[in-house]
Design a protein around this motif. Structure first.
Motif, PDB file in Angstrom:
ATOM      1  N   ALA A  37       0.997  -1.405   0.515  1.00  0.00           N
ATOM      2  CA  ALA A  37      -0.086  -0.388  -0.085  1.00  0.00           C
ATOM      3  C   ALA A  37       1.332   1.490   0.202  1.00  0.00           C
ATOM      4  O   ALA A  37       2.020   1.210   0.745  1.00  0.00           O
ATOM      5  N   VAL A  38       0.206   2.139  -0.378  1.00  0.00           N
ATOM      6  CA  VAL A  38       0.867   3.654  -0.798  1.00  0.00           C
ATOM      7  C   VAL A  38       0.397   4.379   0.540  1.00  0.00           C
ATOM      8  O   VAL A  38      -1.122   4.268  -0.489  1.00  0.00           O
ATOM      9  N   VAL A  39       0.407   5.493   1.367  1.00  0.00           N
ATOM     10  CA  VAL A  39      -0.610   6.118   1.707  1.00  0.00           C
ATOM     11  C   VAL A  39      -0.042   7.442   1.115  1.00  0.00           C
ATOM     12  O   VAL A  39       1.214   8.067   0.909  1.00  0.00           O
ATOM     13  N   ALA A  40      -0.767   8.392   0.455  1.00  0.00           N
ATOM     14  CA  ALA A  40      -1.412   9.588  -0.044  1.00  0.00           C
ATOM     15  C   ALA A  40      -1.735  11.213   0.874  1.00  0.00           C
ATOM     16  O   ALA A  40      -2.820  10.619   1.699  1.00  0.00           O
ATOM     17  N   GLY A  41      -1.276  11.725   1.427  1.00  0.00           N
ATOM     18  CA  GLY A  41      -1.180  12.516   2.459  1.00  0.00           C
ATOM     19  C   GLY A  41      -2.232  13.440   1.823  1.00  0.00           C
ATOM     20  O   GLY A  41      -2.614  13.587   0.749  1.00  0.00           O
TER      21      GLY A  41
END
Length: 462
Positions: A37-41
């Motif tokens: 997973a990648v979390v974009a703020g």
């Protein structure tokens, strides 16, 4: 504040590069999470990346875009593409110079019209997004209004675009020639207005030495000295006919590269497209000054310019920095996947074998570093912009059948680089926002929805 405002989780098989696999080997160069997973703020930057099972609690109420086993990579980067040529692919020419005279210059004349440029800019950027390209070094035309239109549209999208007004004052139609002094003043005004504005950067742009007088080359060099954080963008050693013209126009020069070097246009911020016919002394000069040569395989073969020799350019005793690009409209596809595939074939003809890891690194982290953006894009690292492409290894029946034979990550990537095109692009994200979704899901923002609709309308018209 809603969860959507705080950020978004993008889930799938996550792949990113931390180093050049050719230098340190794939095991050390890449990070791969099969269920990642990648979390974009909320600011559009990456705030976390890793196995989805270890997603921190603070992100668990964020909305999730789940792509199953599709590959999530840094957005693809095009290191050389022409905005005014975006609709003239497959225009035939006997060679480069004939192609310029018969097709390219007449098309570029249209960009004197601000309304034409404003209409073309969103279509051009739509094409990039549809093909998974999130950042690009873009050649514009000689007209200031064309650069303004491109930057305005890219700024609206928060897209990382580097461009500049082309400087060209001889050996071109009168309507495409500028005055060296005026060209310098217009370039400086554009630098002051756009360079460093959000995600935009400026490139001091000389068409190629054939179309610039010594006075204009001197002015371009002065601009490069005055604005050392701008790129220098031009063409170099693309065809034999071009090199013959250079010898006649600049009889004092040691070689083609020497022309640019004499005017202060060769350095670590210099990006030259093509470099097919470079001699050993030119390669030593480019390597010493840390300039970049951008390989444009589909353009080179289409125009019959020659076969790029990556072994010669990247020789370990004096390696020249490399990039890779579509070179639309001499190039024959907007797809960086197809561009990678053609680069592989050209390398094979030159006796070199490029791995899939080499190709994907070149089109992501490698191009980012070549364009001076290696600490902002090209990798899925915390703090980097959340520019991502989602690739479906089963997007077409042919890919799906080939995928059944894949036994490794490199197998999957290799198949995508040889058989993939825009149909393999499942989704594209810019600054954390989904701006393209091939399956028709609603993108996150209204402006992104407009982008998707525009691309759809253009496809139906085609």
């Amino acid at each position: 504040m809603t969860a959507g405002a705080r950020g978004r989780v993008v889930r799938g098989s996550v792949l990113t590069f931390r180093a050049d696999p050719a230098a340190v080997g794939p095991r050390r160069a890449l990070r791969f999470y099969r269920q990642g997973a990648v979390v974009a703020g909320e600011e559009g930057r990456i705030v976390w990346r890793g196995p989805h099972a270890r997603l921190p609690d603070v992100f668990k109420d964020f909305p999730i875009d789940d792509y199953g086993e599709a590959l999530i990579l840094p957005g693809l980067i095009d290191a050389h593409i022409h905005f005014p040529q975006h609709r003239m692919m497959a225009a035939p020419g006997r060679d480069l110079l004939d192609w310029l005279e018969r097709f390219t210059f007449p098309e570029e004349k249209r960009y004197a019209s601000a309304s034409h440029a404003r209409a073309a800019a969103p279509l051009f950027l739509d094409r990039l997004i549809q093909h998974g390209t999130t950042a690009a070094l873009v050649f514009s035309s000689v007209h200031r209004v064309a650069v303004e239109a491109l930057f305005t549209e890219a700024h609206h999208r928060r897209q990382a675009i580097i461009s500049g007004k082309t400087m060209m004052d001889r050996n071109a139609p009168a309507s495409l020639r500028d005055d060296p002094s005026i060209a310098c003043k217009e370039s400086e005004a554009l630098i002051e207005r756009w360079h460093g504005r959000d995600r935009l950067r400026y490139a001091i742009t000389v068409r190629f030495a054939i179309t610039s007088s010594e006075a204009q080359l001197q002015n371009a060099g002065a601009l490069a000295a005055r604005y050392p954080d701008c790129l220098v963008h031009s063409h170099l050693s693309e065809s034999a006919e071009e090199i013959d013209r250079i010898r006649r126009q600049f009889p004092w020069a040691k070689h083609y590269t020497d022309v640019y070097d004499r005017f202060g246009l060769v350095g670590p911020r210099s990006v030259f497209a093509h470099g097919i016919h470079l001699g050993e002394s030119e390669c030593r000069l480019l390597a010493r000054k840390k300039a970049v040569i951008v390989h444009c395989p589909t353009s080179n073969t289409f125009l019959g310019s020659g076969l790029f020799d990556i072994g010669h350019i990247a020789h370990p005793q004096r390696p020249v920095r490399l990039g890779i690009a579509t070179d639309i409209g001499g190039g024959t596809s907007y797809s960086m996947l197809q561009t990678m595939g053609e680069a592989y074939k050209v390398a094979m003809l030159r006796g070199r074998n490029l791995s899939a890891f080499d190709l994907f690194h070149l089109a992501t982290r490698g191009n980012a570093k070549s364009l001076g953006l290696g600490d902002e894009i090209g990798s899925l690292e915390s703090g980097y912009w959340a520019d991502m492409v989602v690739l479906d290894p089963c997007a077409t029946p042919v890919l799906k059948a080939r995928h059944a034979l894949s036994r490794s990550l490199e197998d999957r990537l290799f198949a995508l680089s040889i058989l993939g095109d825009d149909r393999a692009v499942r989704a594209t994200y810019i600054a954390g926002r989904r701006v393209w979704d091939a399956k028709g899901s609603s993108p996150e923002s209204s402006s992104a929805a407009d982008v998707g609709a525009d691309v759809g309308r253009q496809n139906r018209k085609a």
